[in-house]
Design a protein around this motif. Structure first.
Motif, short mmCIF file in Angstrom:
data_model
loop_
_atom_site.label_atom_id
_atom_site.label_comp_id
_atom_site.label_asym_id
_atom_site.label_seq_id
_atom_site.Cartn_x
_atom_site.Cartn_y
_atom_site.Cartn_z
N THR A 1 0.81 -1.21 0.02
CA THR A 1 -0.04 -0.06 0.01
C THR A 1 0.73 1.16 -0.13
N PRO A 2 1.97 1.15 0.79
CA PRO A 2 2.82 2.70 0.57
C PRO A 2 3.32 2.88 -0.65
N VAL A 3 3.78 1.53 -1.48
CA VAL A 3 4.03 1.63 -2.87
C VAL A 3 3.22 2.32 -3.55
N TRP A 4 1.92 1.86 -3.69
CA TRP A 4 0.88 2.59 -4.47
C TRP A 4 0.73 3.91 -3.95
N GLY A 5 0.85 4.47 -2.81
CA GLY A 5 0.76 5.85 -2.34
C GLY A 5 2.00 6.44 -2.96
N LEU A 6 3.23 5.94 -2.94
CA LEU A 6 4.33 6.65 -3.41
C LEU A 6 4.11 6.95 -5.01
N LEU A 7 3.59 5.90 -5.86
CA LEU A 7 3.44 6.10 -6.99
C LEU A 7 2.20 7.03 -7.34
N LEU A 8 1.30 7.02 -6.60
CA LEU A 8 0.13 8.30 -6.68
C LEU A 8 0.73 9.80 -6.50
N GLN A 9 1.86 9.78 -5.63
CA GLN A 9 2.51 10.93 -5.01
C GLN A 9 3.15 11.41 -6.34
N LEU A 10 3.83 10.43 -7.00
CA LEU A 10 4.92 10.92 -8.16
C LEU A 10 3.73 11.46 -9.28
N GLN A 11 2.68 11.02 -9.47
CA GLN A 11 1.73 11.26 -10.44
C GLN A 11 0.86 12.49 -10.13
N GLY A 12 1.11 13.02 -8.83
CA GLY A 12 0.54 14.20 -8.42
C GLY A 12 -1.14 14.08 -8.12
N LYS A 13 -1.38 12.47 -7.93
CA LYS A 13 -2.81 12.14 -7.63
C LYS A 13 -3.15 11.91 -6.20
N LYS A 14 -2.10 11.92 -5.51
CA LYS A 14 -2.49 11.41 -4.17
C LYS A 14 -3.47 11.94 -3.42
N GLU A 15 -3.44 13.20 -3.22
CA GLU A 15 -4.19 14.26 -2.43
C GLU A 15 -5.69 13.84 -3.16
N GLU A 16 -5.71 13.77 -4.25
CA GLU A 16 -7.43 13.65 -4.73
C GLU A 16 -7.67 12.17 -4.37
N VAL A 17 -6.99 11.14 -4.74
CA VAL A 17 -7.31 9.82 -4.34
C VAL A 17 -7.76 9.89 -2.77
N ASP A 18 -6.69 10.20 -1.97
CA ASP A 18 -7.03 10.36 -0.47
C ASP A 18 -8.38 10.76 -0.17
N ARG A 19 -8.59 11.97 -0.75
CA ARG A 19 -9.92 12.54 -0.51
C ARG A 19 -11.06 11.77 -0.79
N VAL A 20 -11.10 10.96 -1.90
CA VAL A 20 -12.09 9.91 -2.42
C VAL A 20 -12.15 9.13 -1.29
N VAL A 21 -11.03 8.32 -0.78
CA VAL A 21 -10.94 6.85 -0.33
C VAL A 21 -11.10 7.16 1.24
N TYR A 22 -10.64 7.91 1.85
CA TYR A 22 -10.54 8.55 3.26
C TYR A 22 -11.21 9.55 3.63
N GLY A 23 -11.94 10.51 2.63
CA GLY A 23 -12.57 11.36 3.29
C GLY A 23 -11.98 12.74 3.52
N GLN A 24 -12.58 13.94 3.18
CA GLN A 24 -12.33 15.43 3.23
C GLN A 24 -11.66 15.58 4.41
N ASP A 25 -12.15 15.08 5.52
CA ASP A 25 -11.73 15.35 6.88
C ASP A 25 -10.12 14.79 7.16
N VAL A 26 -10.15 13.70 6.52
CA VAL A 26 -8.87 13.05 6.68
C VAL A 26 -7.62 13.88 6.08
N VAL A 27 -8.11 14.22 4.62
CA VAL A 27 -7.13 15.03 4.00
C VAL A 27 -6.77 16.27 4.77
#
Length: 355
Positions: free
Chosen positions: A323-349
């Protein structure tokens, strides 16, 4: 009168397999007949929690069984079995039985509280599959896979204990203690995953947090969690199916007991891998879980297309270390924050930003 062909076939089965094979075939036939009578194909699901323990107990308790069964289904050990196997108990087989018994208690409790022992209950996935394929094909699937193949898999899970019983160690080895500790940690982790899922589903259904929840499941769910529709917190933030990952890991560990034992035959210089056959039950089980998980996730994708697609991008299917690897790949693509918002919720971000 000449003996029936089936009699010849049955006599060709190794003595220590005769009762388990007989028990497996009758259970498979009973599951299929009951599914036809009731129109409910979850008959095997209701006994899934017990059957591996029964097969394991048979081999761990070989000295306990008579040479002739007093009742039709009563376990017995044919007289042709090696006398050494019925004169004393194998400490390794007994240890494996104890671990499988604990596994059974966990699964039985979780199955009971979810109401799946109700004879009218049927796994929701079978209802969906019934709508997707022709009736005749579903009945073929019911006969071959649901009733018989699943029963065979449950029978196979007991075979590593047979190997352990045949090894007849005088005492437990270091590998036994290490594997037992890993198995207990695995069961405890799966219990936490079960409790987190049950807690979330209860909150999603009622909007109320359960009182006196088990440790590890005391998560303050939010309306955003319920709206998302599936759990993404706790262990489920690291694995999309932590319970399935632990289930597969447990049976791999059980299969390793006889394989890593000092009494186990080692690989030869020629590369013979026949000594690896005790891993077969866990490999078959993992194949079943993988295909079943793909079907389960296709259902989740149809219900929550955007959110579950993001969840699959962010969190590993089984192995939490990926899972941290998937997060790193999304970070490199500049999509991690957007995906985190959908997956974990606005409050988590927002919480992460303030840290």
């Amino acid at each position: 009168m000449a003996p029936l062909p089936f009699s010849h076939l049955y006599q060709g089965i190794p003595p220590t397999l005769r009762w388990p094979v007989k028990f497996c075939l009758y259970n498979a036939a009973a599951a299929y007949i009951l599914s036809i009578i009731t129109g409910n194909v979850s008959q095997v699901d209701r006994v899934w929690t017990f059957l591996p323990t029964i097969y394991t107990a048979y081999y761990a308790l070989l000295p306990l069984w008579p040479n002739r069964p007093p009742l039709f289904f009563f376990p017995y050990v044919p007289e042709t079995v090696n006398p050494d196997l019925v004169q004393r108990y194998s400490p390794r087989a007994l240890l494996m039985f104890g671990l499988v018994f604990i596994w059974m208690c966990r699964l039985t409790y979780n199955t009971w509280r979810r109401g799946l022992f109700n004879l009218n209950d049927e796994d929701y996935r079978w209802a969906i599959l019934r709508r997707k394929i022709p009736t005749w094909l579903f009945q073929v699937t019911n006969l071959t896979f649901i009733a018989f193949i699943q029963n065979v898999i449950l029978f196979l899970l007991g075979l590593p204990t047979q190997v352990a019983a045949i090894q007849q160690p005088a005492k437990l080895s270091t590998s036994d203690y290490v594997l037992a500790a890993l198995a207990l940690v695995d069961i405890a982790t799966e219990f936490v995953a079960d409790n987190q899922q049950y807690s979330f589903q209860t909150y999603k259904r009622t909007g109320v947090h359960e009182q006196n929840e088990w440790p590890g499941a005391r998560i303050k769910w939010t309306p955003a969690d319920a709206k998302r529709g599936f759990v993404t917190r706790g262990l489920w933030a690291w694995s999309r199916h932590p319970n399935f990952f632990c289930e597969q890991s447990f049976w791999v560990i059980i299969n390793l007991f006889p394989l890593l034992a000092p009494e186990s035959p080692k690989l030869t210089a020629s590369g013979n891998i026949t000594s690896l056959w005790p891993l077969l039950p866990s490999l078959v089980l993992c194949s079943l879980f993988f295909s079943s998980t793909l079907f389960t996730e296709s259902i989740s994708l149809s219900k929550y297309p955007e959110a579950y697609k993001a969840y699959r991008k962010r969190v590993s299917m089984f192995v939490p270390f990926l899972t941290p690897v998937w997060g790193l790949l999304l970070q490199l693509q500049g999509k991690k924050e957007e995906v985190d918002r959908v997956v974990y919720g606005q409050d988590v971000v927002q919480e992460k930003k303030t840290q």
